[in-house]
Design an enzyme around this catalytic site. Structure first.
Site, PDB file in Angstrom:
ATOM      1  N   ARG A  16       0.845  -1.206   0.000  1.00 21.71           N
ATOM      2  CA  ARG A  16       0.000   0.000   0.000  1.00 21.71           C
ATOM      3  C   ARG A  16       0.874   1.247   0.000  1.00 21.71           C
ATOM      4  O   ARG A  16       0.950   1.957  -0.984  1.00 21.71           O
ATOM      5  CB  ARG A  16      -0.978  -0.028   1.198  1.00 21.71           C
ATOM      6  CG  ARG A  16      -2.157   0.939   1.027  1.00 21.71           C
ATOM      7  CD  ARG A  16      -1.802   2.360   1.353  1.00 21.71           C
ATOM      8  NE  ARG A  16      -1.324   2.498   2.723  1.00 21.71           N
ATOM      9  CZ  ARG A  16      -0.636   3.555   3.154  1.00 21.71           C
ATOM     10  NH1 ARG A  16      -0.364   4.567   2.341  1.00 21.71           N
ATOM     11  NH2 ARG A  16      -0.201   3.615   4.397  1.00 21.71           N
ATOM     12  N   SER A 170       3.956  10.792   8.930  1.00 16.34           N
ATOM     13  CA  SER A 170       3.901  10.759   7.454  1.00 16.34           C
ATOM     14  C   SER A 170       5.127  11.380   6.803  1.00 16.34           C
ATOM     15  O   SER A 170       5.466  11.048   5.670  1.00 16.34           O
ATOM     16  CB  SER A 170       2.679  11.538   6.963  1.00 16.34           C
ATOM     17  OG  SER A 170       1.525  11.182   7.646  1.00 16.34           O
ATOM     18  N   HIS A 199       3.059   4.522  12.858  1.00 16.54           N
ATOM     19  CA  HIS A 199       3.452   4.331  11.454  1.00 16.54           C
ATOM     20  C   HIS A 199       4.577   5.318  11.169  1.00 16.54           C
ATOM     21  O   HIS A 199       4.372   6.536  11.260  1.00 16.54           O
ATOM     22  CB  HIS A 199       2.212   4.611  10.578  1.00 16.54           C
ATOM     23  CG  HIS A 199       2.453   4.633   9.096  1.00 16.54           C
ATOM     24  ND1 HIS A 199       1.972   3.639   8.256  1.00 16.54           N
ATOM     25  CD2 HIS A 199       3.069   5.532   8.285  1.00 16.54           C
ATOM     26  CE1 HIS A 199       2.288   3.932   7.004  1.00 16.54           C
ATOM     27  NE2 HIS A 199       2.956   5.080   6.987  1.00 16.54           N
ATOM     28  N   HIS A 201       8.123   6.768   8.902  1.00 14.02           N
ATOM     29  CA  HIS A 201       8.881   6.820   7.641  1.00 14.02           C
ATOM     30  C   HIS A 201      10.341   7.055   7.994  1.00 14.02           C
ATOM     31  O   HIS A 201      10.667   7.718   8.976  1.00 14.02           O
ATOM     32  CB  HIS A 201       8.326   7.904   6.706  1.00 14.02           C
ATOM     33  CG  HIS A 201       7.099   7.437   5.974  1.00 14.02           C
ATOM     34  ND1 HIS A 201       7.152   6.853   4.734  1.00 14.02           N
ATOM     35  CD2 HIS A 201       5.798   7.414   6.343  1.00 14.02           C
ATOM     36  CE1 HIS A 201       5.929   6.511   4.352  1.00 14.02           C
ATOM     37  NE2 HIS A 201       5.085   6.842   5.309  1.00 14.02           N
ATOM     38  N   TYR A 290       5.201  15.672   3.617  1.00 15.52           N
ATOM     39  CA  TYR A 290       4.459  14.431   3.345  1.00 15.52           C
ATOM     40  C   TYR A 290       5.278  13.531   2.410  1.00 15.52           C
ATOM     41  O   TYR A 290       5.647  13.950   1.299  1.00 15.52           O
ATOM     42  CB  TYR A 290       3.169  14.866   2.664  1.00 15.52           C
ATOM     43  CG  TYR A 290       2.011  13.927   2.661  1.00 15.52           C
ATOM     44  CD1 TYR A 290       1.485  13.403   3.839  1.00 15.52           C
ATOM     45  CD2 TYR A 290       1.370  13.600   1.459  1.00 15.52           C
ATOM     46  CE1 TYR A 290       0.374  12.582   3.813  1.00 15.52           C
ATOM     47  CE2 TYR A 290       0.259  12.790   1.427  1.00 15.52           C
ATOM     48  CZ  TYR A 290      -0.231  12.275   2.619  1.00 15.52           C
ATOM     49  OH  TYR A 290      -1.332  11.475   2.590  1.00 15.52           O
TER      50      TYR A 290
END
Ligand SMILES: C[C@H](O)CC(=O)C(=O)O
Ligand code: MN
Length: 340
Positions: A16, A170, A199, A201, A290
């Site tokens: 995803r 994000s 989550h 990054h 982002y």
């Protein structure tokens, strides 16, 4: 840090979030092969959707090789133990998309909003919870506001029916203390039956450290991607994270060598570019941008001759957020005119 004996549910994002890095062009065969490999390795949760969630196929976000329905119908029946989740951003995905995902066998729905806009998630969260799905509120760009604001927004999502709340980095901007502050406050203030997730990054190379901080502060679900395949410098690389958790005595149920093989044999060979910290993805993390803006900025660099790094720095300065993808080309045009 002592995490010995803790149990964590890992959630793979390569099919995803990894869609961003593949410009949403993963084939059905690749999807099924990777999902099957993950399932056999004991990965408990796998997300399958357009990179921007259900209904993301559009001019703004990019057209995928296949529809969400085609991907889900190909993957779900092959799973022996893994649960398949779908991401849904209200305004992009509709309740019809949600119903379609449920009909395809999706059991977990993650309703994602910008970290100050939880109120737009009411309809989707309420409907998913009513259908008995694992219903997750996913607060994006969580570095942009205080832990108190995240808690306020999380409480809205819980009121609507979410049983799990994510603080989502994000932009890959957070440092471990930022994660601790947000996850710690959510864990302290939300009811004990509400799970907390993180989550990350890897734009500042902090994916592993931040995910460990999240577990220490009370998160029980952690997202990552095999081989890190995800937007920007990718998500927390799951095979690395599994090895670290194993060393620390944290229970995941994932077979380390099998997931290493999925990363090496299936995911790395299909990457269009090395998903790594380079000057552009590092700028995302440094400037708080982002992560899925990366390829848009690189495309604008090629088209208008404005460096992707300069574009990303300016996008960060302007506080742009997900959904403003069209601003990237707009800004590149303006900067090109100024330069001329
Ligand atoms: C739509 C975004 O890609 C969701 C996500 O993974 C993030 O905010 O990070
Ligand atoms: Mn992401």
């Amino acid at each position: 840090m002592n995490l010995q004996g803790k149990q964590v549910t890992l959630h793979d994002m390569s099919l995803r979030d990894g869609m961003h890095a593949k410009r949403h062009q993963i084939s059905l065969e690749e999807m099924v092969n990777i999902a099957t490999g993950l399932d056999q390795a004991g990965m408990p949760m796998i997300e399958v959707t357009h990179g921007d969630g259900l209904g993301g196929a559009s001019v703004n976000y990019g057209f995928p090789a296949h529809s969400d329905e085609e991907y889900l119908k190909a993957v779900v029946p092959q799973m022996k133990q893994a649960k398949i989740s779908a991401l849904l951003l209200p305004g992009i995905g509709t309740v019809d998309h949600l119903n379609m995902a449920k009909d395809c066998g999706v059991t977990s729905i993650r309703v994602a909003t910008h970290c100050t806009e939880a109120d737009v998630s009411q309809q989707h969260i309420t409907q998913a919870a009513k259908m008995g799905m694992d219903t997750v509120g996913f607060l994006m760009m969580a570095h942009m506001v205080s832990p108190e604001k995240i808690l306020e927004q999380a409480k809205l999502m819980v009121d609507y029916g979410a049983n799990c709340i994510y603080a989502t980095d994000s932009a890959g901007y957070m440092l471990p203390d930022d994660v601790t502050a947000r996850i710690g406050l959510l864990r302290k203030e939300l009811p004990k039956n509400i799970e907390i997730g993180f989550h990350g990054h890897h734009n500042l190379g902090m994916g592993i450290a931040n995910s460990l901080a999240a577990i220490e502060a009370g998160a029980s679900r952690i997202d990552g991607s095999v081989a890190g395949l995800g937007a920007g410098a990718g998500n927390t690389p799951l095979e690395v994270f599994c090895a670290v958790l194993d060393r620390m005595g944290v229970e995941t149920g994932v077979d380390l060598f099998k997931i290493m093989d999925v990363a090496e044999d299936l995911v790395v060979p299909m990457m269009d570019h090395p998903v790594r910290v380079d000057r552009n993805s590092l700028t995302l993390g440094y400037a708080g941008v982002y992560s899925s803006f990366l390829l848009f900025a690189k495309r604008a660099e090629e088209k208008y001759g404005i460096s992707a790094r300069d574009l990303l720095v300016e996008l960060g300065r302007r506080g742009t957020v997900g959904g403003q993808e069209d601003m990237i080309e707009d800004l590149a045009l303006t900067m090109a005119k100024e330069k001329a």
